[in-house]
Design a protein around this motif. Structure first.
Motif, mmCIF file in Angstrom:
data_model
loop_
_atom_site.group_PDB
_atom_site.id
_atom_site.type_symbol
_atom_site.label_atom_id
_atom_site.label_comp_id
_atom_site.label_asym_id
_atom_site.label_seq_id
_atom_site.Cartn_x
_atom_site.Cartn_y
_atom_site.Cartn_z
ATOM 1 N N ARG A 241 2.374 1.645 -3.448
ATOM 2 C CA ARG A 241 1.398 2.186 -4.406
ATOM 3 C C ARG A 241 1.228 3.691 -4.214
ATOM 4 O O ARG A 241 1.201 4.454 -5.188
ATOM 5 C CB ARG A 241 0.052 1.480 -4.225
ATOM 6 N N ALA A 242 1.143 4.130 -2.978
ATOM 7 C CA ALA A 242 0.951 5.552 -2.689
ATOM 8 C C ALA A 242 2.131 6.385 -3.165
ATOM 9 O O ALA A 242 1.961 7.575 -3.489
ATOM 10 C CB ALA A 242 0.733 5.753 -1.192
ATOM 11 N N ARG A 243 3.305 5.776 -3.229
ATOM 12 C CA ARG A 243 4.517 6.507 -3.636
ATOM 13 C C ARG A 243 4.858 6.281 -5.109
ATOM 14 O O ARG A 243 5.904 6.742 -5.590
ATOM 15 C CB ARG A 243 5.691 6.082 -2.744
ATOM 16 N N ALA B 155 0.838 -1.208 0.000
ATOM 17 C CA ALA B 155 0.000 0.000 0.000
ATOM 18 C C ALA B 155 0.868 1.251 0.000
ATOM 19 O O ALA B 155 0.579 2.225 -0.719
ATOM 20 C CB ALA B 155 -0.929 -0.007 1.212
#
Length: 312
Positions: free
Chosen positions: A85-87, A82
């Protein structure tokens, strides 16, 4: 001369490092990033890790140029997907590459466990010939249950069939295979003589092999774990082995690797192995080649070969 992209190894992997060193600059951080100079951290574009060591969100933040995380095997449960994905960081793994190796080794562990090969070996070495090991059951005609019918589960089922075993399985979804599917693990355990764990780790399988599952397997049943140590609660398994509630266990994975509790090591009805089932040289070479293909694709901005399912 073009500058080689920088790759950081969070785990030891000489076969992988040797394969990649021709094309990339390799850095080691097996014990963490704290001793890695800031200028080196700023250049790291790829991290190589595994499912147990993984990579945390904080570690990602310490690597500002990071764009790709590669795990050397199938598992990636300790990678914070997660956060990646956010980065905008991609994650790949080597799903299926080691299936043949793990299945072969697993079948060897089952033979060693059920036919007491290790005990007979020790008896001969101690000068006692057959000693008091006793007789052993055949595998032929016995029932094998497989929890996790992925690449490893499928391979070991076919090997077991060659030994004349009957196959059943438990999996989140039905597979196009000729074997009976059980909806839950306890039901599977109650129906078989040898229960093989070939499922991935993570929250959904944490300690899923419960005391109830072991009791369903019963005093004539054998447990084999080729998946992840987190799937078993070690004290619960140790108690079942000690009390004779199951006949024996073969374990290639453990909850707190490389630490194996002394009370588990002391039991005579276990076969223990240091998480080595998938580490055949052929597999490592194939996995290293797949990793390079993923890295090359990432650097070229093209589709990755084997992204983890959450980021596919």
């Amino acid at each position: 001369m073009a500058v080689k992209p920088d790759i950081l190894f969070r785990v030891e992997g000489p076969v992988y490092a040797d394969h990649l060193a021709h094309h990339f600059t390799i850095h080691d951080a097996w014990d963490g990033l704290r001793d890695l100079p800031a200028d080196t951290r700023s250049r790291i574009r790829v991290v190589v890790t595994n499912g147990l060591v993984g990579l945390t969100a904080a570690e990602m933040d310490a690597l500002p140029s990071l764009g790709l995380i590669c795990t050397v095997g199938t598992g990636y449960e300790a990678v914070d997907v997660a956060a990646a994905r956010a980065r905008g960081i991609s994650v790949t793994h080597a799903a299926g590459v080691n299936a043949v190796a793990v299945a072969e080794y697993g079948m060897g562990m089952i033979l060693a466990l059920v036919r007491k090969i290790c005990a007979f070996n020790a008896s001969v070495r101690d000068g006692m010939w057959r000693g008091d090991v006793g007789v052993t059951p055949l595998l032929s005609g016995r029932r094998m249950g497989i929890f996790g019918m992925g690449g490893i589960g499928l391979r070991i089922a076919k090997l077991a069939e060659a030994f004349g075993m009957q196959i059943a399985y438990c999996n989140r979804s039905a597979k196009d295979v000729p074997w009976v599917r059980h909806d839950d693990l306890q039901s599977l355990a109650a129906a078989v003589d040898v229960l093989v764990i070939a499922a991935p780790g993570g929250p959904s399988t944490q300690h899923i092999v419960s005391a109830q599952v072991l009791d369903a397997l019963g005093p004539q049943g054998y447990l084999v774990n080729l998946g992840r140590g987190s799937i078993l609660h070690t004290p619960t398994l140790t108690a079942a082995l000690r009390d004779g509630r199951i006949a024996g266990a073969a374990l290639d994975v453990f909850e707190e690797e490389p630490d194996v509790p002394a009370d588990l090591r002391a039991l005579p009805n276990v076969v223990l192995s240091p998480h080595i089932a998938g580490l055949a040289l052929d597999v490592q070479q194939l996995s290293a080649a797949l990793m390079q293909r993923n890295i090359d694709a990432h650097l070229a901005g093209t589709a990755l070969i084997s992204p983890v399912p959450e980021l596919a």
